[in-house]
Design a protein around this motif. Sequence first.
Motif, short mmCIF file in Angstrom:
data_model
loop_
_atom_site.label_atom_id
_atom_site.label_comp_id
_atom_site.label_asym_id
_atom_site.label_seq_id
_atom_site.Cartn_x
_atom_site.Cartn_y
_atom_site.Cartn_z
N ILE A 1 6.03 -17.73 -8.97
CA ILE A 1 5.72 -16.73 -7.93
C ILE A 1 5.55 -17.49 -6.62
N ILE A 2 6.31 -17.10 -5.60
CA ILE A 2 6.31 -17.82 -4.33
C ILE A 2 5.92 -16.85 -3.21
N THR A 3 4.84 -17.13 -2.49
CA THR A 3 4.43 -16.29 -1.37
C THR A 3 4.54 -17.05 -0.07
N PHE A 4 5.06 -16.36 0.96
CA PHE A 4 5.19 -16.99 2.27
C PHE A 4 4.21 -16.42 3.29
N SER A 5 3.29 -15.55 2.84
CA SER A 5 2.37 -14.94 3.80
C SER A 5 0.93 -14.83 3.32
N ALA A 6 0.66 -14.81 2.03
CA ALA A 6 -0.72 -14.75 1.54
C ALA A 6 -1.42 -16.06 1.85
N THR A 7 -2.57 -16.01 2.51
CA THR A 7 -3.20 -17.21 3.06
C THR A 7 -4.59 -17.51 2.52
N TYR B 1 2.64 -21.99 -11.93
CA TYR B 1 3.78 -21.14 -11.57
C TYR B 1 3.58 -20.44 -10.24
N PHE B 2 2.62 -20.89 -9.45
CA PHE B 2 2.37 -20.25 -8.15
C PHE B 2 2.55 -21.26 -7.03
N PHE B 3 3.29 -20.84 -5.99
CA PHE B 3 3.55 -21.70 -4.83
C PHE B 3 3.19 -20.94 -3.56
N GLN B 4 2.19 -21.47 -2.84
CA GLN B 4 1.71 -20.86 -1.60
C GLN B 4 2.35 -21.62 -0.43
N ILE B 5 3.40 -21.04 0.15
CA ILE B 5 4.16 -21.73 1.18
C ILE B 5 3.40 -21.78 2.51
N ALA B 6 2.76 -20.67 2.88
CA ALA B 6 2.03 -20.62 4.14
C ALA B 6 0.76 -21.46 4.07
N HIS B 7 0.33 -22.01 5.22
CA HIS B 7 -0.95 -22.69 5.28
C HIS B 7 -2.06 -21.70 4.99
N ASN B 8 -3.03 -22.10 4.17
CA ASN B 8 -4.11 -21.16 3.89
C ASN B 8 -5.12 -21.13 5.04
N ASP B 9 -6.09 -20.24 4.90
CA ASP B 9 -7.03 -19.98 6.00
C ASP B 9 -7.83 -21.21 6.41
N LEU B 10 -8.02 -22.15 5.50
CA LEU B 10 -8.80 -23.34 5.83
C LEU B 10 -8.14 -24.15 6.93
N ALA B 11 -6.82 -24.05 7.05
CA ALA B 11 -6.10 -24.77 8.10
C ALA B 11 -6.30 -24.10 9.46
N GLN B 12 -6.70 -22.82 9.46
CA GLN B 12 -6.87 -22.09 10.72
C GLN B 12 -8.30 -22.16 11.25
N VAL B 13 -9.27 -22.15 10.33
CA VAL B 13 -10.66 -22.03 10.78
C VAL B 13 -11.12 -23.26 11.57
N ASN B 14 -10.62 -24.43 11.21
CA ASN B 14 -11.02 -25.63 11.93
C ASN B 14 -10.53 -25.60 13.38
#
Length: 223
Positions: free
Chosen positions: A128-134, A145-158
């Motif tokens: 399962i590949i998501t390009f928007s769930a963060t 079996y999961f690939f999170q392409i977008a940077h997660n929220d931890l990359a934004q909060v800093n």
Amino acid sequence: MVKNNFIKFVYSLIIFYSWSLSFMIMGMAQRNETVMVKVGGVIDLTGMVGKMGLSCINMSLSDFYLSHPHYNTRIQFSFRDSHGDVVTAAAQALELIQNEQVQAILGPVTTMEANFMIHLGDKAHVPIITFSATSPSLSMLKSPYFFQIAHNDLAQVNAITSMVQAFGWKQVVPIYVDNSFGEGLIPSLTISLQQAYIRVLGNNLLGRCCNSWIDEDVDDGST
């Protein structure tokens, strides 16, 4: 920028499947046969992210094969509309796995949709590949079996915390929209701000119906 990210993502997906099936292709090369790889997509086609994602995926797929006409591996996409509903998204993913027998599924837009589909992917051994769930919570599931392409929220909060510090603010009131993106960001943002000794004076929640008049105010301010 967003379109470039989508195009790079789909290019990587195409190259990955082409490489993984290289031995099969070599065996069929003399017969010049085409190897079809079925990939599913569950996207909210009623929203901007889904519409943009579908457009970019189709463009990048077309551009890739125009640039690499000698490739025998061909990715065949089968898209389903989640209509922004978690249960519908899970049902569509199950239909793609059982009936279409796809080898991967991309596109769960929200964290809630991704949560349901990750468990389906684990049981069926379908990536399962998501390009928007963060949401950072998705990374904590430790699913192979999961690939999170977008940077997660931890990359934004800093980055947000650093901006608050640059302005010298000691107290803030986060304002966020009542959806999975807003709710997923706030806990991590609050922790980051508090670690920087910035006081969080509660949260201001905006209902989803507020999106239209916010957009109107932004448009009025830019003219």
